[in-house]
Design a protein around this motif. Structure first.
Motif, PDB file in Angstrom:
ATOM      1  N   PRO A 137       0.810  -1.225   0.000  1.00 14.75           N
ATOM      2  CA  PRO A 137       0.000   0.000   0.000  1.00 14.75           C
ATOM      3  C   PRO A 137       0.840   1.270   0.000  1.00 14.75           C
ATOM      4  O   PRO A 137       1.976   1.295   0.496  1.00 14.75           O
ATOM      5  N   ASP A 140       0.645   6.977   3.751  1.00 21.83           N
ATOM      6  CA  ASP A 140       0.032   8.279   4.006  1.00 21.83           C
ATOM      7  C   ASP A 140       0.995   9.051   4.898  1.00 21.83           C
ATOM      8  O   ASP A 140       1.172   8.728   6.077  1.00 21.83           O
ATOM      9  N   TRP A 145       0.545  11.219  -0.432  1.00 20.65           N
ATOM     10  CA  TRP A 145       0.674   9.773  -0.548  1.00 20.65           C
ATOM     11  C   TRP A 145       2.029   9.482  -1.183  1.00 20.65           C
ATOM     12  O   TRP A 145       2.484  10.213  -2.045  1.00 20.65           O
ATOM     13  N   ASP A 326     -12.471  10.451   1.759  1.00 24.97           N
ATOM     14  CA  ASP A 326     -12.700   9.596   2.919  1.00 24.97           C
ATOM     15  C   ASP A 326     -13.947  10.083   3.658  1.00 24.97           C
ATOM     16  O   ASP A 326     -13.969  11.177   4.218  1.00 24.97           O
ATOM     17  N   GLN A 357      -7.762  -0.596   1.653  1.00 29.01           N
ATOM     18  CA  GLN A 357      -7.513   0.784   2.073  1.00 29.01           C
ATOM     19  C   GLN A 357      -8.647   1.713   1.655  1.00 29.01           C
ATOM     20  O   GLN A 357      -8.720   2.857   2.105  1.00 29.01           O
TER      21      GLN A 357
END
Length: 386
Positions: A137, A140, A145, A326, A357
């Motif tokens: 992944p 963050d 990112w 989000d 994620q």
């Protein structure tokens, strides 16, 4: 000279389209899910396609429809990237190119690194090539990112044979730095692995970021990497089927040239004609007007979320017209898109499809008119407290 932002087509005109965006749901739904945009085609594309249709020029694609040279010129003009046109081949779309290169550089059962949250077809493409997905992944950092280079290093040390890179990244809109890409290349070279870079969103990098093609990031990148890209996202040509596979040196070019001839035959003739027109310098003005509109929209979305969904978390993307939002603070479950469609009549992309994620997230396509984006976020906002 200031650039006048491109205007979207009226909603009543868009609803006459027959593409996925406009035929998946009813007319009461605002579609902000699939990566299609709501703008008129660049004039040179419209003219080229009109001429082709008038001529009945709808046969097989010739061995060299001009795409290779057009892409090399575009890369030099827009990215300051010197591309050898002899190291470029065409195919139907980016994922076709990715899966065929994967088949050429891996063996069945090999692991391939992907970096979720990431475009859902990455997983499907790795599996189609007969390989296993090795997810590493994104990190963050609190501000952006980033690739987990240590994690990728570990995955390659554990036997993964390739990295499927998204640059710029979908869905986060992250543009990886030259330094990061060069570091990735060093890691791949040390492990004898390949890097395949999907760069389809590159024409839509904003002025406050700098796009570096993976193959141009270092000599090692040119030796281990392949780029697969298309004007289809920026110029809304996905249905016409044309992409390019680019190699950085003679060894990797031999791999691309060695792909079955059918891979190139999958290029659509109208796609090639439209791509040549899109990549022409005469279409740069249209592209810059589109980027100006999307720049306004990415910032408008931040304002709309602050007004209607203040607990949402959103980073203004470096590139593209896709927003990673989000919504987990609202308690709408792992897949908020389901409730948003059912109750707000807005279609956004399902976050969990981008990997674990993506729980609590949605992907929003802001490649539309500001009035459509405003109405869509207002509708979603009315779910708060409902």
């Amino acid at each position: 000279m200031s650039i006048i932002p491109l205007e979207a087509l009226p909603l009543e005109t868009l609803q006459r389209r027959s593409s996925t965006k406009w035929r998946t749901y009813g007319s009461d739904v605002l579609p902000l899910f699939v990566a299609e945009t709501d703008f008129p085609l660049a004039p040179l594309i419209t003219s080229a396609l009109r001429t082709a249709v008038e001529l009945g020029d709808t046969g097989y694609t010739p061995p060299d429809p001009g795409v290779r040279d057009a892409f090399a010129s575009f890369a030099a003009r827009r990215f300051d990237w010197v591309v050898d046109a002899d190291r470029v081949r065409t195919t139907g779309d980016v994922m076709m190119g990715v899966v065929e290169i994967l088949r050429a550089v891996t063996a069945p059962g090999d692991a391939v690194v992907i970096t979720p949250p990431v475009y859902p077809p990455f997983t499907m493409t790795v599996e189609e090539a007969g390989c296993r997905v090795a997810p590493v992944p994104l990190r963050d950092t609190g501000a952006t990112w980033a690739l987990d280079l240590d994690g990728i290093d570990a995955a390659l040390a554990d036997g993964a044979r390739a990295v499927l890179l998204c640059n710029p990244h979908n869905p986060t809109g992250t543009v990886h730095s030259r330094e990061t890409l060069a570091a990735l290349a060093r890691i791949a070279a040390r492990h004898g692995a390949a890097v395949i870079s999907d760069e389809i969103h590159a024409p839509l990098v904003y002025d406050d970021a700098t796009f570096t093609p993976f193959l141009a990031s270092s000599a090692e990148a040119a030796a281990v990497g392949y780029a697969v890209t298309s004007p289809s996202k920026a110029f809304n040509l996905a249905g016409l089927k044309c992409a390019v596979m680019v190699a950085g040196d003679e060894r990797t070019a031999a791999v691309v040239r060695g792909l079955p001839s059918e891979v190139e035959w999958r290029t659509g003739l109208l796609g090639a004609i439209a791509s040549v027109a899109a990549l022409d310098a005469a279409s740069d003005e249209w592209l810059d007007a589109l980027r100006a509109r999307l720049d306004l929209n990415r910032r408008l979305l931040a304002d709309l979320l602050a007004a209607h969904l203040p607990r949402a978390r959103y980073r203004v993307p470096d590139a593209g017209y896709l927003a990673w939002v989000d919504l987990s603070a609202y308690g709408w479950g792992d897949d908020p898109a389901t409730r948003i469609l059912a109750e707000a009549r807005v279609a956004v992309h399902h976050g969990p499809q981008f990997g674990p994620q993506g729980a609590g997230h949605v992907r929003v396509n802001f490649g539309c008119g500001p009035e459509v984006l405003t109405e869509a976020i207002a509708r979603i906002g009315r779910l708060v407290g409902a």
